[in-house]
Motif scaffolding. Sequence first.
Motif, short mmCIF file in Angstrom:
data_model
loop_
_atom_site.label_atom_id
_atom_site.label_comp_id
_atom_site.label_asym_id
_atom_site.label_seq_id
_atom_site.Cartn_x
_atom_site.Cartn_y
_atom_site.Cartn_z
N GLU A 160 12.84 0.96 0.67
CA GLU A 160 13.98 0.06 0.70
C GLU A 160 13.86 -0.94 1.85
OE1 GLU A 160 17.19 -1.99 -0.29
OE2 GLU A 160 16.29 -0.37 -1.49
N GLY A 161 13.33 -0.48 2.98
CA GLY A 161 13.12 -1.39 4.09
C GLY A 161 12.12 -2.48 3.76
N LEU A 162 11.05 -2.10 3.09
CA LEU A 162 10.06 -3.10 2.69
C LEU A 162 10.66 -4.06 1.68
CD1 LEU A 162 7.22 -4.28 2.68
CD2 LEU A 162 6.60 -2.57 0.94
N ARG A 163 11.46 -3.55 0.76
CA ARG A 163 12.09 -4.41 -0.24
C ARG A 163 12.97 -5.47 0.45
NH1 ARG A 163 14.46 -0.55 -3.18
NH2 ARG A 163 12.60 -0.19 -4.46
N GLU A 164 13.64 -5.08 1.52
CA GLU A 164 14.46 -6.04 2.26
C GLU A 164 13.60 -7.09 2.95
OE1 GLU A 164 16.79 -3.66 4.87
OE2 GLU A 164 18.06 -2.82 3.26
N VAL A 165 12.45 -6.67 3.49
CA VAL A 165 11.54 -7.61 4.14
C VAL A 165 10.99 -8.60 3.12
CG1 VAL A 165 9.32 -7.84 5.32
CG2 VAL A 165 10.95 -6.09 6.05
N VAL A 166 10.62 -8.10 1.94
CA VAL A 166 10.12 -8.97 0.88
C VAL A 166 11.17 -10.01 0.51
CG1 VAL A 166 9.40 -9.06 -1.53
CG2 VAL A 166 8.48 -7.29 -0.02
N ALA A 167 12.40 -9.58 0.36
CA ALA A 167 13.47 -10.52 0.02
C ALA A 167 13.65 -11.57 1.12
CB ALA A 167 14.78 -9.76 -0.21
N GLU A 168 13.55 -11.14 2.37
CA GLU A 168 13.71 -12.05 3.50
C GLU A 168 12.65 -13.16 3.48
OE1 GLU A 168 12.95 -11.87 8.33
OE2 GLU A 168 13.36 -10.02 7.23
N PHE A 169 11.38 -12.77 3.31
CA PHE A 169 10.31 -13.76 3.33
C PHE A 169 10.28 -14.59 2.05
CE2 PHE A 169 8.99 -11.28 6.91
CZ PHE A 169 8.29 -12.16 7.71
N ALA A 170 10.57 -13.96 0.92
CA ALA A 170 10.58 -14.71 -0.33
C ALA A 170 11.63 -15.82 -0.31
CB ALA A 170 10.85 -13.77 -1.51
N ALA A 171 12.75 -15.58 0.37
CA ALA A 171 13.82 -16.57 0.40
C ALA A 171 13.39 -17.89 1.02
CB ALA A 171 15.02 -16.00 1.15
N GLY A 172 12.40 -17.84 1.91
CA GLY A 172 11.96 -19.08 2.56
C GLY A 172 10.56 -19.51 2.17
N ALA A 173 10.02 -18.95 1.09
CA ALA A 173 8.63 -19.21 0.73
C ALA A 173 8.49 -20.35 -0.26
CB ALA A 173 8.00 -17.94 0.16
N HIS A 174 7.45 -21.15 -0.06
CA HIS A 174 7.07 -22.13 -1.08
C HIS A 174 6.27 -21.46 -2.20
CE1 HIS A 174 7.82 -24.60 2.53
NE2 HIS A 174 8.19 -25.53 1.67
N LEU A 175 5.58 -20.36 -1.87
CA LEU A 175 4.79 -19.63 -2.86
C LEU A 175 4.79 -18.15 -2.50
CD1 LEU A 175 2.65 -19.41 -5.18
CD2 LEU A 175 0.90 -19.88 -3.43
N VAL A 176 5.06 -17.32 -3.50
CA VAL A 176 4.92 -15.87 -3.37
C VAL A 176 3.90 -15.41 -4.40
CG1 VAL A 176 6.03 -13.62 -3.59
CG2 VAL A 176 7.28 -15.53 -2.56
N ARG B 64 0.87 -1.18 0.00
CA ARG B 64 0.00 0.00 0.00
C ARG B 64 0.91 1.23 0.00
NH1 ARG B 64 -3.16 -2.78 -1.93
NH2 ARG B 64 -4.93 -3.82 -0.95
N PRO B 65 1.10 1.86 -1.17
CA PRO B 65 2.09 2.96 -1.28
C PRO B 65 1.88 4.09 -0.29
CG PRO B 65 1.34 2.27 -3.45
CD PRO B 65 0.47 1.56 -2.46
N ARG B 66 0.63 4.40 0.07
CA ARG B 66 0.37 5.54 0.96
C ARG B 66 0.91 5.30 2.37
NH1 ARG B 66 -2.70 9.19 -1.57
NH2 ARG B 66 -4.12 8.51 -3.24
N LEU B 67 1.22 4.06 2.71
CA LEU B 67 1.78 3.76 4.03
C LEU B 67 3.30 3.78 4.04
CD1 LEU B 67 -0.59 0.87 5.20
CD2 LEU B 67 -0.64 3.29 5.88
N LEU B 68 3.91 3.93 2.88
CA LEU B 68 5.37 3.94 2.79
C LEU B 68 5.87 5.37 2.96
CD1 LEU B 68 5.92 1.43 -0.14
CD2 LEU B 68 6.18 1.02 2.31
N THR B 69 5.87 5.84 4.19
CA THR B 69 6.26 7.21 4.49
C THR B 69 7.61 7.22 5.20
OG1 THR B 69 5.04 7.15 6.58
CG2 THR B 69 3.88 7.98 4.64
N GLY B 70 8.33 8.29 5.02
CA GLY B 70 9.61 8.43 5.69
C GLY B 70 10.75 7.90 4.84
N PRO B 71 11.96 8.40 5.10
CA PRO B 71 13.12 7.97 4.32
C PRO B 71 13.42 6.49 4.53
CG PRO B 71 13.80 9.28 6.23
CD PRO B 71 12.31 9.39 6.14
N GLY B 72 13.70 5.81 3.45
CA GLY B 72 14.09 4.41 3.53
C GLY B 72 12.95 3.43 3.68
N ALA B 73 11.69 3.92 3.66
CA ALA B 73 10.56 3.01 3.89
C ALA B 73 10.47 1.97 2.77
CB ALA B 73 9.26 3.80 3.99
#
Length: 311
Positions: A170-186, A159-168
């Motif tokens: 990029e931080g979400l992108r890191e979280v996505v990479a973290e969960f995707a690495a261990g996912a059977h399905l994305v 939800r783009p409107r919730l991505l406020t503040g510097p680095g938001a």
Amino acid sequence: MGYAVVLGEALVDLLDSEVDGERVYRQAIGGGPLNVAVGVARLGGAAQFVGSLGDDALGGRIRAFLTAADVGVAGAITVPAPTTLAVVTYAGPEPDFRFYGEPASYGLLGPDDLELALLEGADVLYCGSIVLLQPGTLAAARRAWSLATGLRVFDPNVRPRLLTGPGALEGLREVVAEFAAGAHLVKLSAADAVLLYPGEPVEGVAAYLRELGAATVVVTLGAAGAVLAAANADPVRVPAPKVTAIDATGAGDSVMAALIADLLVNGEPENPSGWVDRVAFALRVAGLVCESPGGATAMPTRAAVQNRFNP
């Protein structure tokens, strides 16, 4: 058949509508993960919702709605906060969300609030959506992810409107990479892919997430269907059925729900062609959802999907 645990948010949508020539906001229970849990139950699967609910009348209505939909609420906690509202406006059938309520009632689940036996017994664990922007609930999702003994599925549901503040972002992108690495399905939408990985084609995004470790990736494309990247096969496009869309709220959630429901019945397909069939069914579910207003209330049964597309 076992059950799925769906960890995420539940809130109340205020849908911009017209009644007798006047603009009104129609109340509807929603939240992407709640939609997923209800969708799984409507399609014949067993689902348990795990999240935080406000301590007001709206939170009580959400709990009652889930119970009436045959979704388990043993892992849902009540927190001292008003239920978050999402005001939903439209440009055509596509919804735009603005969120109101602080603290966010949906983001107050912490790691110590988890019912461990519920998580450890699940055949499928879903994590994702906007709760990942809340530090405490992100920590809970990480703990649940580490405890899961079944299949792990993930949906960033940005939800783009919730991505406020510097680095938001990029931080979400890191979280996505973290969960995707261990996912059977994305599962993610084309809009998610554009925001997270600007300039990359959706096939490239799907391939990248598989390189990170995701076993299978589905990118939904609205009326254009979906891109599927499974096993060692090249990404393929799966077409969507032709429908007359009036409200796309919950369409992506219904795709996730259909894929989870089939995972509960038959586990992971043995080859990419099996995934093609499942994605095609999930797109039919989404097509039917788009023909009705609302999110959770539009989630169909298997019989309804069969009657609509195979009369």
